[in-house]
Design an enzyme around this catalytic site. Structure first.
Site, short mmCIF file in Angstrom:
data_model
loop_
_atom_site.label_atom_id
_atom_site.label_comp_id
_atom_site.label_asym_id
_atom_site.label_seq_id
_atom_site.Cartn_x
_atom_site.Cartn_y
_atom_site.Cartn_z
N GLN A 1 0.82 -1.22 0.00
CA GLN A 1 0.00 0.00 0.00
C GLN A 1 0.85 1.26 0.00
OE1 GLN A 1 -2.99 -0.60 -0.78
NE2 GLN A 1 -4.26 -0.80 1.04
N GLY B 1 4.19 1.35 -0.57
CA GLY B 1 5.13 1.28 -1.70
C GLY B 1 4.51 1.79 -3.00
N ARG C 1 -0.11 -3.63 10.68
CA ARG C 1 -0.98 -3.95 11.81
C ARG C 1 -2.39 -4.31 11.37
NH1 ARG C 1 -1.26 0.53 16.28
NH2 ARG C 1 -0.71 2.04 14.69
N ARG D 1 1.96 -1.71 17.35
CA ARG D 1 3.09 -1.72 16.40
C ARG D 1 4.14 -2.74 16.85
NH1 ARG D 1 1.66 3.73 16.97
NH2 ARG D 1 1.13 4.76 15.00
N ARG E 1 -0.15 14.86 11.14
CA ARG E 1 -1.45 14.57 11.76
C ARG E 1 -1.78 15.67 12.78
NH1 ARG E 1 -0.23 8.11 12.16
NH2 ARG E 1 -1.27 7.57 10.21
N HIS F 1 8.03 6.43 17.63
CA HIS F 1 6.76 6.38 16.90
C HIS F 1 5.89 5.33 17.58
CE1 HIS F 1 3.94 6.59 13.65
NE2 HIS F 1 4.13 5.34 13.29
#
Ligand code: TXD
Length: 319
Positions: free
Chosen positions: A13, A15, A83, A89, A152, A176
């Site tokens: 997705q 890439g 995920r 994560r 975000r 992260h």
């Protein structure tokens, strides 16, 4: 002058979106690598067929053999598993450590002069694994997370204040993960710091706290909605900004997961800090003053990253 070469390891997705953005911006020719048979070639061909319509000049190709990344100027790594709802994560660590090790070894073999941007989660640990495996200088191996987390935060703030996203600047530090540290004091609307905007009555402290929390949970919010994967448009756009800053020597000031050698009191660790990205890779790590409370949050976040690095070291020792 020959075109630059951008290699994307992982053609899923993120890439695929990276390939589209890199080609549209004419950053260079793009190669997609993936273990899924036919898929990288298929995406490359589909994207190449958009070039007459979109009007960009870039070659796109793909393959399942690591030799396709040979001589790349930039390598962006998304290979691994993403995920699913309910997963953190950190749950990805077992599989993705092995993936990043193999990718690192192949970058060493085929693209030792590249600037490498790692996106695979758990981010701060995977970039550490990949740097070790590749043996590339740490200033040329970075992780993408801070640009996305800050984007975000900026988006939520712009929405709250009803102002252009372009006039909102924001900084998010640390690992992260759920412990990331959005720096309210250093985040502004056209230079006016957020605490001043609270004083001016533009928002309340409660609303600001809720935005900070939403930023921390930004990835999970998307995972919950998508159900079958994690965010990909904004992560791709964020990595492309970093790649562009390197390729064009823009010297953008961006938060990236960078290798610390004493900065912020940390050593031999990748964690999100403000940096300058130019032709030399990470040309500078900016050490800002943290208040006692911010330092506490930062250290807490660093501890979370360190714990995962220990898990990986143990895995590696058991092999
Ligand atoms: O801020 C951030 N850093 C992130 C990170 C934001 C969003 C998502 N983030 C992570 O990126 C996510 O947790 C995943 O670890 C990666 C990639 O996410 P994407 O959404 O692109 O996942 P996909 O669509 O599953 O793509 C992964 C591809 C897929 O095509 C697999 O076939 C391939 O990786 N894959 C491999 N490629 C090469 N080599 C190996 N071993 C391999 N294993 C899987």
């Amino acid at each position: 002058m020959a075109r630059k070469k951008i290699a994307l390891v992982g053609a899923g997705q993120i890439g695929g979106t990276l390939a589209l953005l890199a080609a549209q911006k004419e950053l260079g020719d793009v190669v997609l690598f993936d273990i899924a048979e036919g898929m990288p070639e298929g995406k490359a061909l589909d994207l190449a067929e958009t070039s007459p319509v979109e009007g960009f000049n870039a070659k796109l190709s793909g393959g399942n053999d690591y030799s396709v990344i040979e001589g790349a100027d930039v390598v962006i790594v998304t290979a691994g598993v993403p995920r699913k709802p309910g997963m953190s994560r950190d749950d990805l660590i077992g599989i993705n450590t092995g993936v990043c090790q193999t990718v690192g070894e192949n970058i060493k073999k085929y693209a030792p002069n590249a600037f490498v941007i790692v996106i695979t989660n758990p981010l701060d640990v995977m970039v550490w694994v990949l740097q070790q495996a590749s043996g590339l200088p740490p200033e040329r191996v970075v992780g993408m997370a801070g640009v996305l987390d800050s984007a975000r935060f900026r988006y939520f703030l712009a929405d709250e204040f009803k102002v252009s996203v372009e006039d909102v600047t924001a900084f998010v530090l640390g690992g992260h993960g759920d412990t990331m540290v959005p720096l309210v004091r250093y985040s502004t609307v056209a230079g006016i710091p957020l605490p001043d905007l609270v004083k001016m009555g533009w928002t309340t402290q409660e609303k600001l706290d809720a935005i900070v929390q939403r930023t921390r949970d930004g990835g999970a919010e998307i995972v919950k909605l998508l159900k079958t994967g994690s965010a990909f448009y904004a992560p791709a756009a964020s990595a492309i900004q970093m790649a562009e800053s390197y390729l064009k020597d823009q010297k953008r000031v961006v938060p990236v997961a960078a290798y610390l050698t004493g900065q912020y009191g940390q050593n031999d660790l990748y964690v999100g800090v403000p940096t300058i990205i130019g032709a030399g890779g990470v040309e500078k790590i900016i050490e800002i003053d943290l208040s006692a409370e911010e330092k506490k949050m930062f250290d807490h976040s660093v501890d979370a990253v360190k714990q995962l690095v220990e898990v990986v070291k143990k895995q590696q020792a058991e092999k």
